[in-house]
Each structure stands twice: as C-alpha cells, then as structure tokens.
Design an enzyme around this catalytic site. Structure first.
Site, PDB file in Angstrom:
ATOM      1  N   ASP A  70       0.827  -1.210   0.000  1.00  0.00           N
ATOM      2  CA  ASP A  70       0.000   0.000   0.000  1.00  0.00           C
ATOM      3  C   ASP A  70       0.862   1.260   0.000  1.00  0.00           C
ATOM      4  OD1 ASP A  70      -2.677  -1.137   0.050  1.00  0.00           O
ATOM      5  OD2 ASP A  70      -2.150  -1.899   2.023  1.00  0.00           O
ATOM      6  N   GLU A 101      -5.414   4.001   1.456  1.00  0.00           N
ATOM      7  CA  GLU A 101      -4.247   3.101   1.422  1.00  0.00           C
ATOM      8  C   GLU A 101      -3.499   3.148   2.754  1.00  0.00           C
ATOM      9  OE1 GLU A 101      -3.962   1.017  -0.876  1.00  0.00           O
ATOM     10  OE2 GLU A 101      -4.693   1.858  -2.754  1.00  0.00           O
ATOM     11  N   HIS A 104      -5.367   0.885   5.044  1.00  0.00           N
ATOM     12  CA  HIS A 104      -5.054  -0.516   4.727  1.00  0.00           C
ATOM     13  C   HIS A 104      -3.711  -0.912   5.342  1.00  0.00           C
ATOM     14  CE1 HIS A 104      -7.634  -0.379   0.775  1.00  0.00           C
ATOM     15  NE2 HIS A 104      -8.330  -0.115   1.858  1.00  0.00           N
ATOM     16  N   TYR A 108      -3.026  -3.860   8.151  1.00  0.00           N
ATOM     17  CA  TYR A 108      -2.128  -5.014   7.998  1.00  0.00           C
ATOM     18  C   TYR A 108      -1.042  -5.006   9.064  1.00  0.00           C
ATOM     19  CZ  TYR A 108      -4.318  -5.888   3.461  1.00  0.00           C
ATOM     20  OH  TYR A 108      -5.216  -6.168   2.461  1.00  0.00           O
ATOM     21  N   GLU A 163      -3.009  -3.351  -8.248  1.00  0.00           N
ATOM     22  CA  GLU A 163      -4.162  -3.409  -7.341  1.00  0.00           C
ATOM     23  C   GLU A 163      -5.173  -4.476  -7.747  1.00  0.00           C
ATOM     24  OE1 GLU A 163      -5.045   0.422  -5.180  1.00  0.00           O
ATOM     25  OE2 GLU A 163      -4.682   1.197  -7.182  1.00  0.00           O
ATOM     26  N   GLU A 197     -10.071  -1.880  -2.998  1.00  0.00           N
ATOM     27  CA  GLU A 197      -9.158  -2.094  -4.127  1.00  0.00           C
ATOM     28  C   GLU A 197      -9.933  -2.355  -5.413  1.00  0.00           C
ATOM     29  OE1 GLU A 197      -6.316  -1.166  -3.929  1.00  0.00           O
ATOM     30  OE2 GLU A 197      -5.653  -1.395  -1.859  1.00  0.00           O
ATOM     31  N   HIS A 200     -10.679   1.043  -6.613  1.00  0.00           N
ATOM     32  CA  HIS A 200      -9.478   1.695  -7.152  1.00  0.00           C
ATOM     33  C   HIS A 200      -9.165   1.168  -8.554  1.00  0.00           C
ATOM     34  CE1 HIS A 200      -8.058   2.368  -2.712  1.00  0.00           C
ATOM     35  NE2 HIS A 200      -9.096   3.115  -3.045  1.00  0.00           N
TER      36      HIS A 200
END
Length: 319
Positions: A70, A101, A104, A108, A163, A197, A200
């Site tokens: 990301d 992003e 994200h 994670y 992506e 995603e 996107h």
C-alpha cells in the site's frame, strides 16, 4: 496532450463538476470510508493459536506483502499521478485513495503486530521488501513503474495490475479462510480492503477510458500478462497456497480469470478465456464492477453520502 493531463487553471476549485463519472467514483470512495478501530480482531488470537505452522507461515507472508504494497501505491500517487492529472475530480479521488491506502497499511501492520509476538520476526515481516525475495520481486516490479519514463496511460495500466492482479490471489486466499470460519477480524478487514481495491481498479479503468490516445492493446496485454506470471509464481512457488489447503492450479486459473476481467473492463479482448474456479469468490469485489458496494459489506457505508439523486450522483451508473 491528453485533456486530463493538460494544465488546468481551475484545478483548485471543485465546482462546477466537469467529469460527473469521475466525481461519482470519488463519492463512492467517500461513502465507503472506514478505520481500523471499527474492526474487531480480539477473537482472532484463539483461531491463530489453532492454525498449523504452514497456515501461520502463509498468512504472515501475505500480510507482510500487503503491509508494504500500500505504501508503494501511495508513493506512485504522490510522486506521479497526483501531479500529472490536472482535473479536480480525479485529484479528489487520488487524494482520498491515499488516505484509504494508509488505513489498509495500518490494518495489515496491526494484524501482524497482534498475531506475531516475537520482535525479531515482526521486524522481518515489516521489512518484507528487503527480507523476503518473493515480496521483493513484486515490490520491485511496482516500483519500477513509478519511475518509468512511459506515458501516464501505460503506468495507469501497471498500477491497475498491481491493485487488481497482485492483490487478487492473496485476497482469495484470505476469503478461503473465511469459508472455513476462521479469523473473523482478518477476514472482515479483507472484505473491506478488497472492496476498496476493487473500486481503485475500476477507477483506473475509468481514467483509461478518458484517454484520447491510450496505449495499444499489445502494450496493455504485455503489462497484464507480465503481472499475471509474477502473481502466479508468488502464490504457487514462492508462497504456495497449498500451505493453507488450496489448489495451486486453481489459483493460477483464478489469477488469469481476474486478469481477463480487468482487460475486458479496459475494452480489450480477454487473454485467457477461463472461468472462475473459486465458487466462494463469485460475489467478491475483485470480480469487477463496483456494484459490490451496493451490497454494503458489513453495512459499512457512510450514511447519506450516496443518497442524493440529483447532481448526477447515482448508484445505477454502469461503467
């Protein structure tokens, strides 16, 4: 010069909207905003402790790839796309995409921080671009396109591939865990992220359609097939999905299926002509259209943001 890249003295002001289709995509992104605090990962640890060493190994490596990727997407947005594209509506989308992003990447990182207790192993995972050859290969490919001298159109395709294709198999592998009823926090965040995603990727396809002089079909096919082969190698050789009980050949086919959906969205002929081998992925965002949003995954859509029927905002628009 492409109209969307031409110097635009009105770029500092949003109204009047010139590109309603692009603005509509921005409003969809805005409506789907979420934060990591809204995802409950407290129940994941019990499931994590029951996983086999192979399953843990696989999940850790997938999360390590995601945590780094990301940031690469954001670097491209900051260094290239946001400075090149001159139309306000697209700049709004890219600006919002950067915020998403970051969420994200935080998600994670939080998952790794929660599952992995050993500090040395954490550092190894957080530095995956340097420490893991399989992750480095994908990261290098994406970073190469940030600094490439190719035109906006080619780089747009490359990041649609990042992506849309580089994430696809990993998303599917986590949905496979959901099918087994495991890791509710991980799988719910995966739903939200794959939905984002998917949007996107759809946005990249929309921007491509606004190009008057797009790259040739041959160029597009070359970029997409390159991404497919790297992703197939990643999930069948470097980090084989058989570690979590998935079929490697089916995963290869699934990645080809996703690539076909992407190239079809771009207006070109399919490359592989395969069917989706994973029934559990039939209703997932990566299959293409953003009508996935209308399902309101986990009811995550900001109230009222998409409710206006005037000003050309509509959930019925089919790109």
């Amino acid at each position: 010069m492409e109209p969307i890249l031409a110097p635009n003295p009105n770029r500092f002001v949003i109204f009047p909207i010139q590109y309603h289709d692009i603005w509509n995509m921005y409003k969809k992104a805005e409506a789907s905003f979420w934060t990591v605090e809204e995802v409950d990962i407290s129940k994941d640890i019990n499931d994590w402790n029951k996983l086999t060493p192979d399953e843990k190994y696989f999940i850790k490596h997938v999360l390590a790839f995601f945590a780094a990727s990301d940031g690469i997407v954001n670097e491209n947005l900051a260094e290239r796309f946001c400075t090149e594209v001159q139309i306000t509506e697209a700049r709004c989308f890219y600006g919002f995409q950067m915020a998403i992003e970051n969420i994200h990447s935080e998600m994670y990182s939080l998952l790794i921080d929660t599952y992995v207790k050993d500090s040395n192993e954490k550092n190894y995972l957080f530095n995956a671009i340097e420490t893991m050859p399989c992750v480095k290969k994908k990261a290098d490919w994406a970073q190469k396109w940030i600094h490439d001298s190719a035109g906006y159109g080619e780089r747009l395709i490359a990041f649609a591939a990042v992506e849309g294709i580089f994430f696809s198999g990993s998303f599917a592998s986590i949905f496979w865990l959901k099918k087994r009823g495991l890791m509710p926090g991980l799988t719910f965040s995966n739903e939200l992220i794959s939905r984002d995603e998917g949007l996107h990727c759809d946005f990249a396809c929309l921007m491509f359609k606004h190009l008057l002089h797009p790259p040739s079909e041959e160029t597009v096919r070359s970029i997409i097939t390159d991404a497919v082969s790297i992703e197939q190698e990643f999930l069948t050789a470097a980090l084989p999905v058989k570690l979590i009980g998935m079929n490697c050949e089916m995963m290869k086919t699934y990645i080809e299926f996703v690539a076909d959906r992407l190239i079809s969205e771009l207006g070109f002929k399919k490359i592989y002509n395969v069917t989706n081998p994973f029934d559990f992925m039939e209703n997932i965002s990566l299959e293409g259209k953003t009508n996935f949003f209308e399902k309101r995954v986990g009811e995550y859509q900001k109230m009222g943001v998409m409710s206006q029927e005037d000003n050309h905002f509509s959930l019925d628009v089919d790109f």
